[in-house]
Design a protein around this motif. Structure first.
Motif, PDB file in Angstrom:
ATOM      1  N   ARG A 113     -20.069  -1.591  -7.328  1.00  0.00           N
ATOM      2  CA  ARG A 113     -18.718  -1.308  -6.858  1.00  0.00           C
ATOM      3  C   ARG A 113     -18.555   0.174  -6.531  1.00  0.00           C
ATOM      4  O   ARG A 113     -19.103   1.030  -7.210  1.00  0.00           O
ATOM      5  CB  ARG A 113     -17.723  -1.684  -7.946  1.00  0.00           C
ATOM      6  N   VAL A 114     -17.755   0.446  -5.504  1.00  0.00           N
ATOM      7  CA  VAL A 114     -17.372   1.804  -5.138  1.00  0.00           C
ATOM      8  C   VAL A 114     -15.851   1.869  -5.266  1.00  0.00           C
ATOM      9  O   VAL A 114     -15.137   1.060  -4.680  1.00  0.00           O
ATOM     10  CB  VAL A 114     -17.789   2.148  -3.690  1.00  0.00           C
ATOM     11  N   LEU A 115     -15.365   2.813  -6.052  1.00  0.00           N
ATOM     12  CA  LEU A 115     -13.931   3.004  -6.230  1.00  0.00           C
ATOM     13  C   LEU A 115     -13.592   4.434  -5.839  1.00  0.00           C
ATOM     14  O   LEU A 115     -14.078   5.381  -6.449  1.00  0.00           O
ATOM     15  CB  LEU A 115     -13.520   2.749  -7.687  1.00  0.00           C
ATOM     16  N   LEU A 116     -12.772   4.582  -4.801  1.00  0.00           N
ATOM     17  CA  LEU A 116     -12.352   5.911  -4.363  1.00  0.00           C
ATOM     18  C   LEU A 116     -10.945   6.180  -4.859  1.00  0.00           C
ATOM     19  O   LEU A 116     -10.007   5.460  -4.524  1.00  0.00           O
ATOM     20  CB  LEU A 116     -12.366   6.010  -2.839  1.00  0.00           C
ATOM     21  N   ASN A 117     -10.825   7.214  -5.676  1.00  0.00           N
ATOM     22  CA  ASN A 117      -9.532   7.638  -6.182  1.00  0.00           C
ATOM     23  C   ASN A 117      -8.986   8.672  -5.199  1.00  0.00           C
ATOM     24  O   ASN A 117      -9.512   9.770  -5.089  1.00  0.00           O
ATOM     25  CB  ASN A 117      -9.688   8.241  -7.579  1.00  0.00           C
ATOM     26  N   LEU A 118      -7.920   8.311  -4.499  1.00  0.00           N
ATOM     27  CA  LEU A 118      -7.376   9.166  -3.451  1.00  0.00           C
ATOM     28  C   LEU A 118      -6.178   9.984  -3.918  1.00  0.00           C
ATOM     29  O   LEU A 118      -5.363  10.426  -3.111  1.00  0.00           O
ATOM     30  CB  LEU A 118      -6.991   8.314  -2.235  1.00  0.00           C
ATOM     31  N   SER A 119      -6.080  10.230  -5.210  1.00  0.00           N
ATOM     32  CA  SER A 119      -4.923  10.937  -5.757  1.00  0.00           C
ATOM     33  C   SER A 119      -4.772  12.356  -5.203  1.00  0.00           C
ATOM     34  O   SER A 119      -3.660  12.869  -5.119  1.00  0.00           O
ATOM     35  CB  SER A 119      -4.977  10.977  -7.288  1.00  0.00           C
ATOM     36  N   ASP A 120      -5.855  12.996  -4.803  1.00  0.00           N
ATOM     37  CA  ASP A 120      -5.776  14.355  -4.265  1.00  0.00           C
ATOM     38  C   ASP A 120      -5.641  14.387  -2.742  1.00  0.00           C
ATOM     39  O   ASP A 120      -5.564  15.459  -2.154  1.00  0.00           O
ATOM     40  CB  ASP A 120      -7.002  15.168  -4.673  1.00  0.00           C
ATOM     41  N   VAL A 121      -5.619  13.225  -2.109  1.00  0.00           N
ATOM     42  CA  VAL A 121      -5.488  13.148  -0.654  1.00  0.00           C
ATOM     43  C   VAL A 121      -4.005  13.093  -0.305  1.00  0.00           C
ATOM     44  O   VAL A 121      -3.305  12.151  -0.652  1.00  0.00           O
ATOM     45  CB  VAL A 121      -6.218  11.907  -0.088  1.00  0.00           C
ATOM     46  N   ARG A 122      -3.519  14.123   0.351  1.00  0.00           N
ATOM     47  CA  ARG A 122      -2.097  14.213   0.710  1.00  0.00           C
ATOM     48  C   ARG A 122      -1.822  13.729   2.125  1.00  0.00           C
ATOM     49  O   ARG A 122      -0.712  13.399   2.476  1.00  0.00           O
ATOM     50  CB  ARG A 122      -1.611  15.660   0.576  1.00  0.00           C
ATOM     51  N   ALA A 181     -21.730  -4.428  -2.239  1.00  0.00           N
ATOM     52  CA  ALA A 181     -20.897  -3.737  -3.223  1.00  0.00           C
ATOM     53  C   ALA A 181     -19.418  -3.895  -2.866  1.00  0.00           C
ATOM     54  O   ALA A 181     -19.058  -3.941  -1.694  1.00  0.00           O
ATOM     55  CB  ALA A 181     -21.249  -2.253  -3.274  1.00  0.00           C
ATOM     56  N   ARG A 182     -18.579  -3.984  -3.875  1.00  0.00           N
ATOM     57  CA  ARG A 182     -17.130  -3.976  -3.652  1.00  0.00           C
ATOM     58  C   ARG A 182     -16.699  -2.552  -3.334  1.00  0.00           C
ATOM     59  O   ARG A 182     -17.266  -1.592  -3.856  1.00  0.00           O
ATOM     60  CB  ARG A 182     -16.392  -4.431  -4.906  1.00  0.00           C
ATOM     61  N   PHE A 183     -15.690  -2.426  -2.497  1.00  0.00           N
ATOM     62  CA  PHE A 183     -15.185  -1.121  -2.097  1.00  0.00           C
ATOM     63  C   PHE A 183     -13.678  -1.137  -2.301  1.00  0.00           C
ATOM     64  O   PHE A 183     -12.978  -1.934  -1.682  1.00  0.00           O
ATOM     65  CB  PHE A 183     -15.517  -0.865  -0.626  1.00  0.00           C
ATOM     66  N   SER A 184     -13.182  -0.282  -3.205  1.00  0.00           N
ATOM     67  CA  SER A 184     -11.763  -0.272  -3.541  1.00  0.00           C
ATOM     68  C   SER A 184     -11.197   1.133  -3.448  1.00  0.00           C
ATOM     69  O   SER A 184     -11.915   2.117  -3.610  1.00  0.00           O
ATOM     70  CB  SER A 184     -11.553  -0.781  -4.977  1.00  0.00           C
ATOM     71  N   LEU A 185      -9.893   1.192  -3.211  1.00  0.00           N
ATOM     72  CA  LEU A 185      -9.164   2.454  -3.166  1.00  0.00           C
ATOM     73  C   LEU A 185      -8.083   2.424  -4.228  1.00  0.00           C
ATOM     74  O   LEU A 185      -7.524   1.359  -4.520  1.00  0.00           O
ATOM     75  CB  LEU A 185      -8.497   2.640  -1.797  1.00  0.00           C
ATOM     76  N   CYS A 186      -7.761   3.589  -4.797  1.00  0.00           N
ATOM     77  CA  CYS A 186      -6.667   3.643  -5.761  1.00  0.00           C
ATOM     78  C   CYS A 186      -5.927   4.965  -5.643  1.00  0.00           C
ATOM     79  O   CYS A 186      -6.428   5.921  -5.061  1.00  0.00           O
ATOM     80  CB  CYS A 186      -7.167   3.417  -7.192  1.00  0.00           C
ATOM     81  N   ASN A 187      -4.734   4.982  -6.215  1.00  0.00           N
ATOM     82  CA  ASN A 187      -3.888   6.183  -6.289  1.00  0.00           C
ATOM     83  C   ASN A 187      -3.540   6.766  -4.920  1.00  0.00           C
ATOM     84  O   ASN A 187      -3.575   7.984  -4.728  1.00  0.00           O
ATOM     85  CB  ASN A 187      -4.530   7.264  -7.165  1.00  0.00           C
ATOM     86  N   LEU A 188      -3.170   5.915  -3.984  1.00  0.00           N
ATOM     87  CA  LEU A 188      -2.734   6.393  -2.679  1.00  0.00           C
ATOM     88  C   LEU A 188      -1.308   6.919  -2.793  1.00  0.00           C
ATOM     89  O   LEU A 188      -0.447   6.241  -3.355  1.00  0.00           O
ATOM     90  CB  LEU A 188      -2.743   5.262  -1.655  1.00  0.00           C
ATOM     91  N   ILE A 245      -6.725  -2.349  -2.605  1.00  0.00           N
ATOM     92  CA  ILE A 245      -5.967  -1.149  -2.945  1.00  0.00           C
ATOM     93  C   ILE A 245      -5.233  -1.381  -4.258  1.00  0.00           C
ATOM     94  O   ILE A 245      -4.555  -2.402  -4.419  1.00  0.00           O
ATOM     95  CB  ILE A 245      -4.962  -0.785  -1.832  1.00  0.00           C
ATOM     96  N   TYR A 246      -5.377  -0.423  -5.182  1.00  0.00           N
ATOM     97  CA  TYR A 246      -4.745  -0.499  -6.497  1.00  0.00           C
ATOM     98  C   TYR A 246      -3.853   0.707  -6.713  1.00  0.00           C
ATOM     99  O   TYR A 246      -4.142   1.790  -6.216  1.00  0.00           O
ATOM    100  CB  TYR A 246      -5.814  -0.553  -7.597  1.00  0.00           C
ATOM    101  N   ASP A 247      -2.804   0.512  -7.455  1.00  0.00           N
ATOM    102  CA  ASP A 247      -1.863   1.609  -7.734  1.00  0.00           C
ATOM    103  C   ASP A 247      -2.501   2.682  -8.611  1.00  0.00           C
ATOM    104  O   ASP A 247      -2.219   3.867  -8.440  1.00  0.00           O
ATOM    105  CB  ASP A 247      -0.599   1.084  -8.404  1.00  0.00           C
ATOM    106  N   THR A 248      -3.325   2.268  -9.570  1.00  0.00           N
ATOM    107  CA  THR A 248      -3.948   3.225 -10.483  1.00  0.00           C
ATOM    108  C   THR A 248      -5.429   2.921 -10.651  1.00  0.00           C
ATOM    109  O   THR A 248      -5.890   1.797 -10.378  1.00  0.00           O
ATOM    110  CB  THR A 248      -3.306   3.191 -11.882  1.00  0.00           C
ATOM    111  N   GLU A 249      -6.151   3.901 -11.125  1.00  0.00           N
ATOM    112  CA  GLU A 249      -7.588   3.700 -11.403  1.00  0.00           C
ATOM    113  C   GLU A 249      -7.771   2.704 -12.540  1.00  0.00           C
ATOM    114  O   GLU A 249      -8.695   1.893 -12.508  1.00  0.00           O
ATOM    115  CB  GLU A 249      -8.207   5.051 -11.778  1.00  0.00           C
ATOM    116  N   GLU A 250      -6.894   2.732 -13.504  1.00  0.00           N
ATOM    117  CA  GLU A 250      -6.996   1.809 -14.641  1.00  0.00           C
ATOM    118  C   GLU A 250      -6.867   0.365 -14.168  1.00  0.00           C
ATOM    119  O   GLU A 250      -7.619  -0.512 -14.616  1.00  0.00           O
ATOM    120  CB  GLU A 250      -5.919   2.130 -15.686  1.00  0.00           C
ATOM    121  N   LEU A 251      -5.904   0.098 -13.285  1.00  0.00           N
ATOM    122  CA  LEU A 251      -5.746  -1.258 -12.754  1.00  0.00           C
ATOM    123  C   LEU A 251      -6.973  -1.679 -11.949  1.00  0.00           C
ATOM    124  O   LEU A 251      -7.423  -2.832 -12.025  1.00  0.00           O
ATOM    125  CB  LEU A 251      -4.488  -1.357 -11.877  1.00  0.00           C
ATOM    126  N   ALA A 252      -7.527  -0.771 -11.175  1.00  0.00           N
ATOM    127  CA  ALA A 252      -8.705  -1.085 -10.378  1.00  0.00           C
ATOM    128  C   ALA A 252      -9.891  -1.416 -11.272  1.00  0.00           C
ATOM    129  O   ALA A 252     -10.617  -2.384 -11.019  1.00  0.00           O
ATOM    130  CB  ALA A 252      -9.047   0.094  -9.475  1.00  0.00           C
TER     131      ALA A 252
END
Length: 79
Positions: free
Chosen positions: A12-21, A43-50, A69-76
């Motif tokens: 799995r690939v999880l990209l945390n986009l919290s710093d992307v404005r 592999a699964r590819f997910s995004l979080c914290n948009l 797409i997930y609201d938080t990294e924990e949920l993902a």
């Protein structure tokens, strides 16, 4: 990231986009390229914290139907 996917594919690939404005077409293209490369190796590819701006771009471009797409990294990570 793309080279590593080909060398040692993770489950799995999880990209945390919290710093992307802000995201533009080149950023969207990079995400799509990462999604395709992940799918190619199984592999699964997910995004979080948009943030709201990035989420709106994803919605307007209808990419919310393509990406996990997930609201938080924990949920993902709980999935």
């Amino acid at each position: 990231m793309l080279q590593e996917l080909k060398t040692v594919p993770p489950p799995r690939v999880l990209l945390n986009l919290s710093d992307v404005r802000y995201i533009d077409s080149s950023g969207i293209a990079s995400l799509i390229e990462g999604l395709k490369a992940s799918r190619d190796v199984g592999a699964r590819f997910s995004l979080c914290n948009l943030n709201q701006t990035v989420r709106e771009v994803m919605q307007l471009s209808r990419l919310v139907k393509i990406f996990e797409i997930y609201d938080t990294e924990e949920l993902a990570l709980a999935e």
